[in-house]
Scaffold this motif. Structure first.
Motif, PDB file in Angstrom:
ATOM      1  N   CYS A 181       0.868  -1.404   0.156  1.00 38.76           N
ATOM      2  CA  CYS A 181      -0.048  -0.365   0.137  1.00 38.76           C
ATOM      3  C   CYS A 181       0.737   0.987   0.054  1.00 38.76           C
ATOM      4  CB  CYS A 181      -0.939   0.614   1.012  1.00 38.76           C
ATOM      5  SG  CYS A 181      -2.261   1.511   1.108  1.00 38.76           S
ATOM      6  N   ASP A 182       0.567   2.175  -0.588  1.00 39.71           N
ATOM      7  CA  ASP A 182       0.873   3.212  -0.397  1.00 39.71           C
ATOM      8  C   ASP A 182       0.368   4.149   0.318  1.00 39.71           C
ATOM      9  OD1 ASP A 182       2.310   5.740  -1.212  1.00 39.71           O
ATOM     10  OD2 ASP A 182       1.838   6.108  -3.544  1.00 39.71           O
ATOM     11  N   LEU A 183       1.445   4.106   1.289  1.00 40.13           N
ATOM     12  CA  LEU A 183       0.788   5.385   2.415  1.00 40.13           C
ATOM     13  C   LEU A 183       0.117   6.924   2.026  1.00 40.13           C
ATOM     14  CD1 LEU A 183       2.907   3.984   5.293  1.00 40.13           C
ATOM     15  CD2 LEU A 183       0.928   3.413   5.005  1.00 40.13           C
ATOM     16  N   GLY A 184       1.161   7.227   1.493  1.00 39.32           N
ATOM     17  CA  GLY A 184       1.303   8.769   1.268  1.00 39.32           C
ATOM     18  C   GLY A 184      -0.214   8.630   0.616  1.00 39.32           C
ATOM     19  N   GLU A 185      -0.101   8.012  -0.484  1.00 46.99           N
ATOM     20  CA  GLU A 185      -1.692   7.786  -1.311  1.00 46.99           C
ATOM     21  C   GLU A 185      -3.279   7.665   0.239  1.00 46.99           C
ATOM     22  OE1 GLU A 185      -4.551   8.638  -3.692  1.00 46.99           O
ATOM     23  OE2 GLU A 185      -2.274   8.957  -4.346  1.00 46.99           O
ATOM     24  N   LEU A 186      -3.152   6.778   0.670  1.00 49.11           N
ATOM     25  CA  LEU A 186      -3.899   6.491   1.282  1.00 49.11           C
ATOM     26  C   LEU A 186      -3.484   7.747   2.538  1.00 49.11           C
ATOM     27  CD1 LEU A 186      -3.821   3.406   4.139  1.00 49.11           C
ATOM     28  CD2 LEU A 186      -4.609   5.724   5.619  1.00 49.11           C
ATOM     29  N   ILE A 187      -2.611   8.793   2.894  1.00 48.01           N
ATOM     30  CA  ILE A 187      -2.657   9.779   4.095  1.00 48.01           C
ATOM     31  C   ILE A 187      -3.654  10.885   2.925  1.00 48.01           C
ATOM     32  CG2 ILE A 187      -1.862  11.336   5.068  1.00 48.01           C
ATOM     33  CD1 ILE A 187       0.384   9.938   5.715  1.00 48.01           C
ATOM     34  N   ARG A 188      -3.117  11.315   1.597  1.00 52.70           N
ATOM     35  CA  ARG A 188      -3.644  11.978   1.252  1.00 52.70           C
ATOM     36  C   ARG A 188      -4.927  11.424   0.993  1.00 52.70           C
ATOM     37  NH1 ARG A 188       0.957  12.241  -1.479  1.00 52.70           N
ATOM     38  NH2 ARG A 188       0.469  10.581  -2.211  1.00 52.70           N
ATOM     39  N   ASP A 189      -6.051  10.112   0.821  1.00 58.41           N
ATOM     40  CA  ASP A 189      -6.961   9.778   0.988  1.00 58.41           C
ATOM     41  C   ASP A 189      -8.235  10.013   2.477  1.00 58.41           C
ATOM     42  OD1 ASP A 189      -9.568   8.998  -0.777  1.00 58.41           O
ATOM     43  OD2 ASP A 189      -9.102   7.312   1.157  1.00 58.41           O
ATOM     44  N   LEU A 190      -7.174  10.213   2.868  1.00 55.94           N
ATOM     45  CA  LEU A 190      -8.342  10.404   4.457  1.00 55.94           C
ATOM     46  C   LEU A 190      -7.873  12.011   4.745  1.00 55.94           C
ATOM     47  CD1 LEU A 190      -6.494   7.583   6.618  1.00 55.94           C
ATOM     48  CD2 LEU A 190      -8.725   7.911   6.519  1.00 55.94           C
ATOM     49  N   GLU A 191      -7.120  13.058   3.851  1.00 49.20           N
ATOM     50  CA  GLU A 191      -6.959  14.433   4.105  1.00 49.20           C
ATOM     51  C   GLU A 191      -8.689  14.414   3.548  1.00 49.20           C
ATOM     52  OE1 GLU A 191      -3.771  16.271   2.504  1.00 49.20           O
ATOM     53  OE2 GLU A 191      -2.436  14.953   4.381  1.00 49.20           O
ATOM     54  N   SER A 192      -9.040  13.893   2.327  1.00 48.30           N
ATOM     55  CA  SER A 192      -9.904  14.208   1.264  1.00 48.30           C
ATOM     56  C   SER A 192     -11.221  14.459   2.127  1.00 48.30           C
ATOM     57  CB  SER A 192     -10.209  13.941   0.131  1.00 48.30           C
ATOM     58  OG  SER A 192     -11.202  14.295  -0.864  1.00 48.30           O
ATOM     59  N   LEU A 193     -11.074  13.071   2.940  1.00 51.28           N
ATOM     60  CA  LEU A 193     -12.124  12.324   3.430  1.00 51.28           C
ATOM     61  C   LEU A 193     -12.875  13.513   4.818  1.00 51.28           C
ATOM     62  CD1 LEU A 193     -14.240  10.223   3.510  1.00 51.28           C
ATOM     63  CD2 LEU A 193     -13.044   8.810   4.950  1.00 51.28           C
ATOM     64  N   LEU A 194     -11.946  13.826   5.898  1.00 51.41           N
ATOM     65  CA  LEU A 194     -11.850  14.664   6.171  1.00 51.41           C
ATOM     66  C   LEU A 194     -11.905  16.046   6.512  1.00 51.41           C
ATOM     67  CD1 LEU A 194      -9.277  12.588   8.616  1.00 51.41           C
ATOM     68  CD2 LEU A 194     -11.350  12.749   8.973  1.00 51.41           C
ATOM     69  N   GLU A 195     -11.630  16.883   5.359  1.00 55.75           N
ATOM     70  CA  GLU A 195     -12.008  17.778   4.508  1.00 55.75           C
ATOM     71  C   GLU A 195     -12.969  18.806   5.271  1.00 55.75           C
ATOM     72  OE1 GLU A 195     -11.467  20.851   1.265  1.00 55.75           O
ATOM     73  OE2 GLU A 195     -11.381  18.903   0.548  1.00 55.75           O
ATOM     74  N   PRO A 196     -14.188  18.350   5.229  1.00 53.75           N
ATOM     75  CA  PRO A 196     -15.356  18.462   5.739  1.00 53.75           C
ATOM     76  C   PRO A 196     -15.105  19.122   7.182  1.00 53.75           C
ATOM     77  CG  PRO A 196     -16.078  17.076   4.009  1.00 53.75           C
ATOM     78  CD  PRO A 196     -14.719  16.717   4.075  1.00 53.75           C
ATOM     79  N   THR A 197     -15.298  17.783   7.907  1.00 54.46           N
ATOM     80  CA  THR A 197     -14.698  17.997   9.157  1.00 54.46           C
ATOM     81  C   THR A 197     -13.652  18.825   9.981  1.00 54.46           C
ATOM     82  OG1 THR A 197     -15.136  15.211   8.961  1.00 54.46           O
ATOM     83  CG2 THR A 197     -13.911  16.535  11.412  1.00 54.46           C
ATOM     84  N   PHE A 198     -12.955  19.329   9.185  1.00 53.55           N
ATOM     85  CA  PHE A 198     -11.420  19.548   9.496  1.00 53.55           C
ATOM     86  C   PHE A 198     -12.496  21.848   9.393  1.00 53.55           C
ATOM     87  CE2 PHE A 198      -8.260  16.711   9.094  1.00 53.55           C
ATOM     88  CZ  PHE A 198      -7.113  16.966  10.073  1.00 53.55           C
ATOM     89  N   GLN A 199     -13.121  21.849   8.484  1.00 53.29           N
ATOM     90  CA  GLN A 199     -13.596  22.970   8.216  1.00 53.29           C
ATOM     91  C   GLN A 199     -14.422  23.416   9.388  1.00 53.29           C
ATOM     92  OE1 GLN A 199     -15.437  22.806   4.041  1.00 53.29           O
ATOM     93  NE2 GLN A 199     -12.855  22.749   3.255  1.00 53.29           N
ATOM     94  N   HIS A 200     -15.398  22.384   9.349  1.00 54.91           N
ATOM     95  CA  HIS A 200     -16.616  22.701  10.699  1.00 54.91           C
ATOM     96  C   HIS A 200     -15.983  22.364  11.848  1.00 54.91           C
ATOM     97  CE1 HIS A 200     -20.358  21.915  12.812  1.00 54.91           C
ATOM     98  NE2 HIS A 200     -20.246  20.680  13.295  1.00 54.91           N
TER      99      HIS A 200
END
Length: 466
Positions: free
Chosen positions: A315-334
């Protein structure tokens, strides 16, 4: 028959000391008595030699003076057995006939035990009879030499008294010293026994080592180490039991919840296909993302419960973290928390169970968001460490409460009133399952959680799947 340590130490020591002192005292007394006896016999022999060769008449006065020099009584008998002179008239009147004592000339006996014994006036004497020197034309006469046995015994006692007294005093001191030593050892052993009994009852306190640098101190140190190890083992067992119970409860709940979430997500997706959203309306998309986040949480609970086991894969851990960043973006904004990501552009691959690692990082991120609070910052760091990869999640919050630090990764431990305390427990469980580790530190005003994963872990010794 039970014998205490004190008895096992004290009795042999006292017996050995008693026998040794008795032998030394007896030898000393024997030598002293022998020397005294030899001196008295030699002194009497010298007196006898003087008397046997004298040219002066042996009168009672002369014999009394010889008695003062030698301690022996002297009696002169004529040829008819009559007493003609004596050092002591009472002894002379009752002295036995000279014929009852061997006439040896000058006696050569070296010990009183070689002299004949006889009783005179109720007293025992060592006796000898020698020819008396002739004087004044007198006929043949005999000189009786009588040495009191009581004088010999008194001399023996005088020589024996001091060694015997010193031997008794030395023995008493040795017994007292041995008893003190045995009591000291016994007290320390009983102290250890009581400590072991407390450990057996579940009290894992530690003893003070004390001042004695010896084997008992080494034993005390070993008992303390055993106590500390048992305390850690009990804590590990308690944690394992709690984790096992948590896994059973969480897995059962998550399994049912996942089915419900899957049905809800499929329903929304089906609705979007049948009724596309109007332009600019992203509410259903947000709902789908929130459902995806919830499914990630549920997936982590299933991993904790080990109801689902999967083989590791690259697994590419960089890609995994970037995917999580995208998933968590609304949570960070809120939450009004700024996200800073430091992830290399080149791939950083590792063989992992991707869903469980994703769930672990997700839980670390949610904890960081809650800790940072509005206006705070959260950072993601991905570090290529060669044989291992390191994922760090940092927040600018105040850090965990001091009273929670020792048990920060235990299940149900949380500083938030509405928290459950499962996020960090799940993340550490994932790290340990990958033969990695999860730790935390506080530096430069930030709280850092570091997840270390080997490149090619042997998950649980056999891989995730069984």
């Amino acid at each position: 028959m039970r014998r205490s340590i004190r008895q096992q130490i004290l009795v042999p020591l006292v017996v050995i000391q008693t026998v040794a002192l008795a032998a030394i005292t007896a030898a000393g007394v024997g030598l002293a008595a022998r020397r005294s006896e030899q001196q008295s016999v030699d002194r009497l022999g010298a007196v006898i030699d003087v008397l046997s060769r004298s040219s002066f008449p042996l009168t009672s006065r002369v014999l009394a003076q010889m008695h003062g020099l030698s301690g022996a009584h002297f009696v002169v008998k004529d040829a008819e057995g009559r007493t003609t002179a004596a050092s002591d008239p009472e002894v002379g009147d009752q002295a036995v006939d000279a014929a009852s004592i061997s006439v040896l000339g000058r006696p050569e006996f070296r010990s009183w035990r070689d002299w004949p014994k006889l009783s005179v006036a109720g007293r025992t004497y060592f006796g000898a009879a020698i020819p008396a020197p002739a004087s004044g034309g007198a006929g043949a006469s005999t000189l009786l030499v009588l040495y009191p046995e009581s004088s010999w015994r008194d001399a023996l006692w005088d020589f024996a008294l001091a060694p015997v007294v010193l031997g008794i005093v030395a023995l008493a001191l040795m017994v007292l010293a041995s008893r003190w030593f045995a009591d000291r050892i016994s007290r320390r052993v009983h102290r250890l026994r009581a400590q072991v009994a407390r450990i057996a009852e579940g009290e894992f306190s530690e003893l003070e080592l004390g001042a004695g640098h010896d084997e008992i101190q080494d034993l005390t140190r070993s008992v303390n180490q055993m106590s500390a190890q048992l305390r850690d083992m009990r804590l590990t067992i308690v944690r394992s039991e709690r984790t096992h119970l948590l896994a059973q409860l969480a897995a059962g709940f998550a399994h049912q919840l996942r089915n419900t979430l899957t049905g809800a997500r499929l329903g929304i997706q089906l609705h979007l296909k049948r009724c596309p959203a109007a332009g600019g309306d992203s509410s259903l998309g947000v709902a789908l993302r929130q459902l995806a986040l919830t499914e990630e949480q549920v997936q982590g609970l299933l991993t904790l419960g080990r109801l689902e086991r999967r083989p590791p894969r690259a697994c590419d851990l960089g890609e995994l973290i970037r995917d999580l960043e995208s998933l968590l973006e609304p949570t960070f904004q809120h939450a009004r928390v700024a996200l800073e990501s430091y992830v290399p552009h080149e791939p950083v691959t590792a063989e992992i169970d991707e869903p469980s690692v994703r769930a672990a990082i997700l839980n670390l991120a949610w904890n960081a968001i809650d800790a940072a609070g509005p206006g705070g910052r959260v950072q993601f760091h991905l570090i290529d460490g060669g044989e291992q990869t390191i994922i760090e999640v940092a927040d600018s919050g105040q850090g965990p409460p001091a009273d929670l630090e020792p048990a920060l990764f235990d299940p149900f431990v949380t500083g938030k009133p509405e928290g459950v305390g499962l996020g960090l427990a799940l993340a550490r469980h994932v790290a340990e399952a990958h033969r990695g580790e999860l730790d935390w530190s506080r530096r430069d005003g930030w709280t850092w959680f570091r997840l270390t994963l080997p490149r090619t872990p042997d998950l649980d010794g056999k891989g995730i799947s069984e």
